[in-house]
Motif scaffolding. Structure first.
Motif, short mmCIF file in Angstrom:
data_model
loop_
_atom_site.label_atom_id
_atom_site.label_comp_id
_atom_site.label_asym_id
_atom_site.label_seq_id
_atom_site.Cartn_x
_atom_site.Cartn_y
_atom_site.Cartn_z
N SER A 1 2.28 6.48 -3.43
CA SER A 1 1.32 5.69 -2.65
C SER A 1 1.97 5.05 -1.45
O SER A 1 1.49 5.15 -0.32
CB SER A 1 0.69 4.58 -3.51
OG SER A 1 -0.15 5.12 -4.47
N ASP A 2 3.10 4.41 -1.71
CA ASP A 2 3.82 3.76 -0.60
C ASP A 2 4.28 4.80 0.41
O ASP A 2 4.16 4.62 1.62
CB ASP A 2 5.07 3.04 -1.14
CG ASP A 2 4.68 1.78 -1.90
OD1 ASP A 2 3.48 1.45 -1.88
OD2 ASP A 2 5.57 1.16 -2.51
N THR B 1 0.04 0.72 2.86
CA THR B 1 0.37 1.13 1.49
C THR B 1 -0.86 1.36 0.62
O THR B 1 -0.76 1.96 -0.44
CB THR B 1 1.26 0.07 0.82
OG1 THR B 1 0.59 -1.19 0.89
CG2 THR B 1 2.61 -0.04 1.49
N GLU B 2 -2.01 0.89 1.09
CA GLU B 2 -3.24 1.09 0.30
C GLU B 2 -4.04 2.32 0.74
O GLU B 2 -5.03 2.68 0.11
CB GLU B 2 -4.13 -0.16 0.42
CG GLU B 2 -3.54 -1.37 -0.29
CD GLU B 2 -4.19 -2.67 0.14
OE1 GLU B 2 -4.73 -2.71 1.26
OE2 GLU B 2 -4.14 -3.62 -0.62
N ILE B 3 -3.60 2.94 1.82
CA ILE B 3 -4.35 4.10 2.34
C ILE B 3 -4.44 5.20 1.29
O ILE B 3 -5.48 5.83 1.12
CB ILE B 3 -3.70 4.66 3.62
CG1 ILE B 3 -3.85 3.65 4.76
CG2 ILE B 3 -4.34 5.98 4.03
CD1 ILE B 3 -3.07 4.03 6.01
N LYS C 1 3.87 4.85 -7.82
CA LYS C 1 4.05 3.79 -6.84
C LYS C 1 4.71 4.34 -5.58
O LYS C 1 4.29 4.09 -4.46
CB LYS C 1 4.89 2.67 -7.45
CG LYS C 1 5.10 1.51 -6.50
CD LYS C 1 5.90 0.41 -7.13
CE LYS C 1 6.00 -0.79 -6.20
NZ LYS C 1 6.48 -0.45 -4.87
N LEU D 1 -7.57 -2.68 4.69
CA LEU D 1 -6.67 -1.64 4.24
C LEU D 1 -5.31 -1.77 4.94
O LEU D 1 -5.22 -1.72 6.16
CB LEU D 1 -7.30 -0.29 4.63
CG LEU D 1 -6.98 0.95 3.80
CD1 LEU D 1 -7.32 0.73 2.33
CD2 LEU D 1 -7.77 2.14 4.33
N THR D 2 -4.26 -1.94 4.11
CA THR D 2 -2.90 -1.92 4.68
C THR D 2 -2.35 -0.51 4.51
O THR D 2 -2.88 0.27 3.71
CB THR D 2 -2.00 -2.92 3.93
OG1 THR D 2 -1.96 -2.54 2.56
CG2 THR D 2 -2.51 -4.34 4.07
N GLY E 1 1.48 6.15 2.54
CA GLY E 1 1.05 5.15 3.53
C GLY E 1 2.02 5.06 4.69
O GLY E 1 1.61 5.08 5.85
N GLU F 1 -6.99 -2.98 8.97
CA GLU F 1 -6.86 -4.07 8.01
C GLU F 1 -8.04 -5.04 8.12
O GLU F 1 -8.61 -5.46 7.12
CB GLU F 1 -5.54 -4.80 8.24
CG GLU F 1 -5.20 -5.77 7.14
CD GLU F 1 -3.79 -6.34 7.28
OE1 GLU F 1 -3.02 -5.81 8.10
OE2 GLU F 1 -3.49 -7.32 6.58
N ASN G 1 -4.76 5.02 -1.76
CA ASN G 1 -5.76 4.75 -2.79
C ASN G 1 -7.19 4.78 -2.24
O ASN G 1 -8.13 4.95 -2.99
CB ASN G 1 -5.50 3.39 -3.43
CG ASN G 1 -4.12 3.34 -4.08
OD1 ASN G 1 -3.71 4.30 -4.72
ND2 ASN G 1 -3.40 2.25 -3.87
N ARG G 2 -7.32 4.58 -0.92
CA ARG G 2 -8.67 4.59 -0.31
C ARG G 2 -8.63 5.41 0.99
O ARG G 2 -8.93 4.89 2.07
CB ARG G 2 -9.13 3.16 -0.02
CG ARG G 2 -9.43 2.37 -1.31
CD ARG G 2 -9.38 0.86 -1.07
NE ARG G 2 -10.20 0.45 0.04
CZ ARG G 2 -10.00 -0.69 0.74
NH1 ARG G 2 -9.01 -1.49 0.42
NH2 ARG G 2 -10.79 -1.00 1.75
#
Lengths: 141, 323
Positions: A45-46, A81-83, A42, A78-79, A49, A73, A85-86
Motif C-alpha cells: 500500500s505504501d 499512502t491511502e491511494i 502494508k 486521500l493521502t 502510494g 487530500e 486502498n481507494r
C-alpha cells in the motif's frame, strides 16, 4: 507472510528506467525463485502510494504535483499512502482534472508499477492493478 | 481543451514529460526518443509537435526541455487546478450550467457557465465588444432559445445582419429593443424602441419581452444609460432588471466601457454581476493593436482567469489567437 503474484517477471519498459524513482521500492519487495514477488500488505500500500506520487511528479513536475495531492487530500480525504486502498477516488480526480489525459496517465502508472513489481499488468486497468496488488496482500495476510 | 488535458492526452506525451522531468538536461534526437519510448512514430511526432508548439520543448540541435517554459506551464497548471477547486463551491440555487458554444470562452470555463447568470463585459473601445455580444446572441439562438437584444450604440438592422451572418437564417428569434434610433430622432427599423432616458418605459418594454420566455437578454451598452441617467438611476434600473431576469431564468449580458468611468462607478457595476468578462487592447508601434480577453469573476464555478489574446474574425466572431 508472503504473496505469490504469479506474474511473469517484466524485462523492464524501455524509456521508463530513467524516469522511475525507485526510492523505497526495491528494499520493500524481493523476488522469489520462480520470478514471483514477495510483498507485505502494508508495504505494498505504501509502496504503491509513493510510486504513484513519484510518477505524477515525473509527469507534472514538483510544484503541480504538490498542488494536485493537496487537492486530492482536501477534496477526497486521500493521502498518497491511502491511494492503494481507494484508487477509485484518485482516478476520479484524475479524470476531473485531466479529462481524456487521465487514461494516458493511468497507463504510465501501470507501466511504473509493472516495472517496480517486476510484473506485467499491461492488459489490466489501473484500478484492477492496484486492487490486485493490495487485495492480494490482504488475502494472504 | 484544458492545459492539463493538452499536456497529457496521449501516452507519448505522458512518457515524454516523464522522460524529460527525470532528466531535465537531456538532449534527445528523434531516434533516441523512438528507441526509448517504444511507441508508434506518428504518436511521438504528434506529441513533439504539440510540445514544440507550446514552447515546452525546443528542437535544436536535439529535442530538449525549455526549463523556464516548463516552470511557467506548471504555474499555469496549478492555476487551472486551483480554479477547478472552486467548482465544489457551486451555488445551490443555480439551475444548471451551460456552454457558451464559443470556444474562446468555453475554454476558460471548463465546467460551463452557471445559468441563469448576469455577465458584465468590461471593454475598451478598440475591443469590438459588440461582436462578442452578437456572437453570444447567435450561439444562444442556435440552441433554440429566444434572445432579447437591447441596443443603444448601434442600429438594430446592422446588429441583425451581423447575427444572421454568424447564425444563418432565423434571426426572427431575436427580439430587439432599439434605444439607438430615438437618440438621433430617426425612425426605428424594429417594432420596439424607447429613448434610453426613459428608464421606466425601457423597463416595461423589457419586462414584456422577458415574459415571452427569452433565454438571454443583451444590453449593449450600459455606458449610454450611465451617460444619460447617472450612476444611481442606472444601477437601480439594472438591479431591478437583473432580479426580473433571474426569476424568469433569463441570463443577462451587459456591456460597459471600462475606461470611461471612475473606478468607484465601475466597481458598483462589477458587484452587481455574477461574472465579468474583461476586454483590453494593447498598442505597440510595431505590432499595432493586440486585444486580450479574460474572465475576472464568475460566481458558482471554476474558471481560468488568465488574459487570452484574441482576434475578431468577421462573420464568425472572437477566436483565440494562437501565438
Amino acid at each position: 507472510m508472503s504473496i505469490l503474484f504469479g506474474y511473469v517477471k517484466s524485462e523492464g519498459v524501455r524509456g521508463i528506467d530513467a524516469s522511475i524513482n525507485r526510492n523505497g521500492g526495491q528494499a520493500e519487495s524481493s523476488q522469489t525463485k520462480g520470478g514471483d514477488i514477495d510483498v507485505s500488505p502494508k508495504t505494498s500500500s505504501d509502496q504503491v502510494g509513493h510510486m504513484i506520487k513519484d510518477a505524477m511528479r515525473k509527469i507534472l513536475g514538483d510544484a503541480a504535483t504538490a498542488v494536485f495531492f493537496k487537492i486530492l487530500e482536501n477534496r477526497k480525504g486521500l493521502t498518497p499512502t491511502e491511494i492503494a486502498n481507494r484508487p477509485e477516488d484518485f482516478s476520479t480526480l484524475l479524470r476531473d482534472f485531466f479529462g481524456s489525459g487521465a487514461d494516458a496517465i493511468e497507463r504510465y502508472l501501470i507501466l511504473t508499477m509493472s516495472h517496480e513489481f517486476g510484473s506485467r499488468f499491461s492488459s489490466r486497468s489501473f484500478l484492477e492493478v492496484v486492487h490486485e496488488i493490495v487485495g492480494g496482500g490482504n488475502e494472504s495476510g | 481543451m484544458s492545459l492539463a488535458e493538452r499536456l497529457t492526452d496521449s501516452e507519448a506525451k505522458v512518457r515524454i514529460l516523464a522522460l524529460y522531468h527525470g532528466q531535465p538536461d537531456a538532449q534527445l534526437s528523434i531516434s533516441d526518443l523512438r528507441s526509448d519510448l517504444d511507441l508508434p512514430q506518428r504518436e511521438i511526432r504528434e506529441a513533439l509537435r504539440d510540445f514544440l508548439g507550446i514552447g515546452l520543448l525546443r528542437s535544436e540541435p536535439a529535442y530538449f526541455l525549455d526549463q523556464t517554459r516548463d516552470g511557467e506551464l506548471q504555474q499555469d497548471l496549478i492555476r487551472e487546478m486551483q480554479a477547478d477547486r472552486l467548482k465544489s463551491q457551486e451555488m445551490p440555487w443555480r439551475k444548471s450550467r451551460q456552454r457558451m458554444d464559443i470556444p474562446l470562452l468555453d475554454g476558460l470555463v471548463p465546467h460551463g457557465f452557471p445559468a441563469p447568470a448576469s455577465l458584465l463585459v468590461l471593454a475598451e473601445p478598440e475591443c469590438e465588444k459588440e461582436v462578442l455580444c452578437q456572437q453570444v446572441a447567435a450561439a444562444v439562438w442556435a440552441r433554440g432559445q429566444m434572445v432579447i437584444y437591447a441596443t443603444t450604440e448601434q442600429d438594430p438592422h446592422g446588429v441583425k445582419l451581423a447575427i444572421s451572418g454568424m447564425a444563418g437564417e432565423g434571426e426572427e428569434s431575436i427580439m430587439f429593443l432599439d434605444m439607438f434610433s430615438p437618440q438621433g430622432e430617426i425612425p426605428s427599423t424594429v417594432e420596439l424602441s424607447e429613448h434610453p432616458t426613459d428608464l421606466t418605459d425601457v423597463s416595461i418594454a423589457l419586462a414584456k419581452l422577458i415574459e415571452r420566455g427569452a433565454g438571454l437578454l443583451i444590453l449593449d451598452s450600459c455606458s449610454t444609460l450611465l451617460d444619460l441617467n447617472g450612476a444611481d438611476s442606472t444601477l437601480k434600473f439594472l438591479t431591478s432588471l437583473t432580479v426580473r431576469c433571474m426569476k424568469k431564468g433569463c441570463s443577462l449580458l451587459l456591456t460597459l466601457n471600462r475606461k470611461a468611468y471612475e473606478v468607484a462607478v465601475v466597481s458598483r457595476f462589477q458587484a452587481l454581476a455574477d461574472g465579468i468578462i474583461e476586454l483590453k487592447a494593447d498598442e505597440d508601434v510595431f505590432t499595432g493593436i493586440t486585444t486580450y480577453l479574460r474572465i475576472s469573476k464568475l460566481r458558482g464555478t471554476g474558471f481560468d482567469s488568465r488574459w487570452i489574446e484574441y482576434q475578431v474574425i468577421h462573420g464568425m466572431g472572437f477566436e483565440k489567437k494562437e501565438v
